[in-house]
Design a protein around this motif. Sequence first.
Motif, PDB file in Angstrom:
ATOM      1  N   UNK A 157       0.840  -1.194   0.000  1.00  0.00           N
ATOM      2  CA  UNK A 157       0.000   0.000   0.000  1.00  0.00           C
ATOM      3  C   UNK A 157       0.880   1.250   0.000  1.00  0.00           C
ATOM      4  N   UNK A 158       0.567   2.197  -0.875  1.00  0.00           N
ATOM      5  CA  UNK A 158       1.321   3.451  -0.933  1.00  0.00           C
ATOM      6  C   UNK A 158       0.491   4.496  -1.663  1.00  0.00           C
ATOM      7  N   UNK A 159       0.666   5.747  -1.283  1.00  0.00           N
ATOM      8  CA  UNK A 159       0.031   6.847  -1.988  1.00  0.00           C
ATOM      9  C   UNK A 159       0.792   7.094  -3.294  1.00  0.00           C
ATOM     10  N   UNK A 160       0.081   7.456  -4.354  1.00  0.00           N
ATOM     11  CA  UNK A 160       0.708   7.711  -5.655  1.00  0.00           C
ATOM     12  C   UNK A 160       1.862   8.706  -5.550  1.00  0.00           C
ATOM     13  N   UNK A 214      -6.632   7.470   2.451  1.00  0.00           N
ATOM     14  CA  UNK A 214      -7.265   6.389   3.192  1.00  0.00           C
ATOM     15  C   UNK A 214      -7.339   5.157   2.314  1.00  0.00           C
ATOM     16  N   UNK A 215      -7.917   4.113   2.858  1.00  0.00           N
ATOM     17  CA  UNK A 215      -8.137   2.890   2.104  1.00  0.00           C
ATOM     18  C   UNK A 215      -9.187   3.147   1.030  1.00  0.00           C
ATOM     19  N   UNK A 216      -8.885   2.779  -0.183  1.00  0.00           N
ATOM     20  CA  UNK A 216      -9.794   2.970  -1.308  1.00  0.00           C
ATOM     21  C   UNK A 216     -10.030   1.625  -1.977  1.00  0.00           C
ATOM     22  N   UNK A 217     -11.295   1.247  -2.100  1.00  0.00           N
ATOM     23  CA  UNK A 217     -11.651  -0.017  -2.746  1.00  0.00           C
ATOM     24  C   UNK A 217     -11.160  -0.029  -4.186  1.00  0.00           C
ATOM     25  N   UNK A 247      -7.116   9.341  -2.288  1.00  0.00           N
ATOM     26  CA  UNK A 247      -8.165  10.233  -1.801  1.00  0.00           C
ATOM     27  C   UNK A 247      -9.445   9.419  -1.660  1.00  0.00           C
ATOM     28  N   UNK A 248     -10.008   9.278  -0.452  1.00  0.00           N
ATOM     29  CA  UNK A 248     -11.170   8.416  -0.274  1.00  0.00           C
ATOM     30  C   UNK A 248     -12.369   8.782  -1.141  1.00  0.00           C
ATOM     31  N   UNK A 249     -12.529  10.058  -1.465  1.00  0.00           N
ATOM     32  CA  UNK A 249     -13.671  10.468  -2.279  1.00  0.00           C
ATOM     33  C   UNK A 249     -13.674   9.843  -3.660  1.00  0.00           C
ATOM     34  N   UNK A 294     -17.581  17.672  -0.253  1.00  0.00           N
ATOM     35  CA  UNK A 294     -18.232  17.957  -1.532  1.00  0.00           C
ATOM     36  C   UNK A 294     -17.201  18.316  -2.606  1.00  0.00           C
ATOM     37  N   UNK A 295     -16.226  19.130  -2.254  1.00  0.00           N
ATOM     38  CA  UNK A 295     -15.193  19.509  -3.217  1.00  0.00           C
ATOM     39  C   UNK A 295     -14.391  18.291  -3.678  1.00  0.00           C
ATOM     40  N   UNK A 296     -14.061  17.406  -2.734  1.00  0.00           N
ATOM     41  CA  UNK A 296     -13.325  16.198  -3.100  1.00  0.00           C
ATOM     42  C   UNK A 296     -14.172  15.296  -4.000  1.00  0.00           C
TER      43      UNK A 296
END
Length: 351
Positions: A157-160, A214-217, A247-249, A294-296
């Motif tokens: 797991x890692x952020x881009x 966060x965790x994103x499916x 980004x969870x959104x 909302x913005x996300x």
Amino acid sequence: MTAPIVTSADQLTAEWLSDTLGKDVESVRAEAVGTGQIGTCFRLELTGVGEPTTMLAKLPAIDPATREMLAGVYRSEVRFYGEIAATVAIRVPRCYYADISSSGADFTLLLQDMSPAQQGDQLAGCTVAQARDAVENLAGLHGPRWCDPALLDVDGLAVNGPDDAKLLAEMYGPATEIFIDGLGELVAAEDRETLWECVGVAEKWALAHPERFGLVHGDYRLDNLLFPPDGGPGVTAIDWQTLSLALPARDLAYFLGTSLSPEERRAHERDLVAHYHRALQSHGALDYGLENCWEDYCFAMIQGPLVAVFGCAYGTRTERGDRMFAAMVARSCAAIRDLGTIDLAGSATAV
């Protein structure tokens, strides 16, 4: 876990299941389910002492070369059920056994049989009530480990980073060309234009907002959701091969943008985003305001065409699949235009 990893239905013996489950299994009958594109899946009927009497077994693909290619996908799902599911609040099938080889090419998952739950239909879309249930459940994935730095230490797991974003941008254009050429008249002219606009901002989009992760499916859509047969709440999420940190959104925008008709989305998205936000806060994400949410959501809508384009361009083509991906793109591209997503992505900067 004393039982070895098994990779074929004939290895799912009563003796193996007895050792694995810690119960006396007298006999087992395995019935193939699903299409087997990523791996193989079997419904097991057990006789013996105690519950459960049915479960699902997920195993790797039959072809060894395919297994090697999909090792990362297999690791993702086994990691979710074995390490992460117990730390979040999203409803998922109970896992009875999860193990994977060091190469990632061989794995075994034994999961709760969710029947008679009904799989969502991505092509048909869903009701607003189903959408409300689904986004509330989604908050159970995002909220409990919102911006949890411990996630950055989880293997796989890692952020881009910049290299990831650059590779995405390089691949996205050719995939979009394959998608548009392949689906032809199924893709409207205005949606083709929007798809190419998404390609132009993809690299900036992928790098933006790393401070909120966060965790994103990654593929939270109707075909990967199981709804109670009585029509009430209690949706369950399956298929965790695309788990990532982002980004969870992205999950929220992807689900609402691809599941509701443009008319229903326009009428209800503010309320649905607010419902998700309330659920998110109930799981501990108290420093995340509704306006930020909302913005996300508006910003993240590119997740819809992104996943649909790559899924169609490089997956196995079917008639239903073509119509499904075309519907997903039509719905999410309409949302991108409604919400000003391209402008938001073009002006985004990495923090």
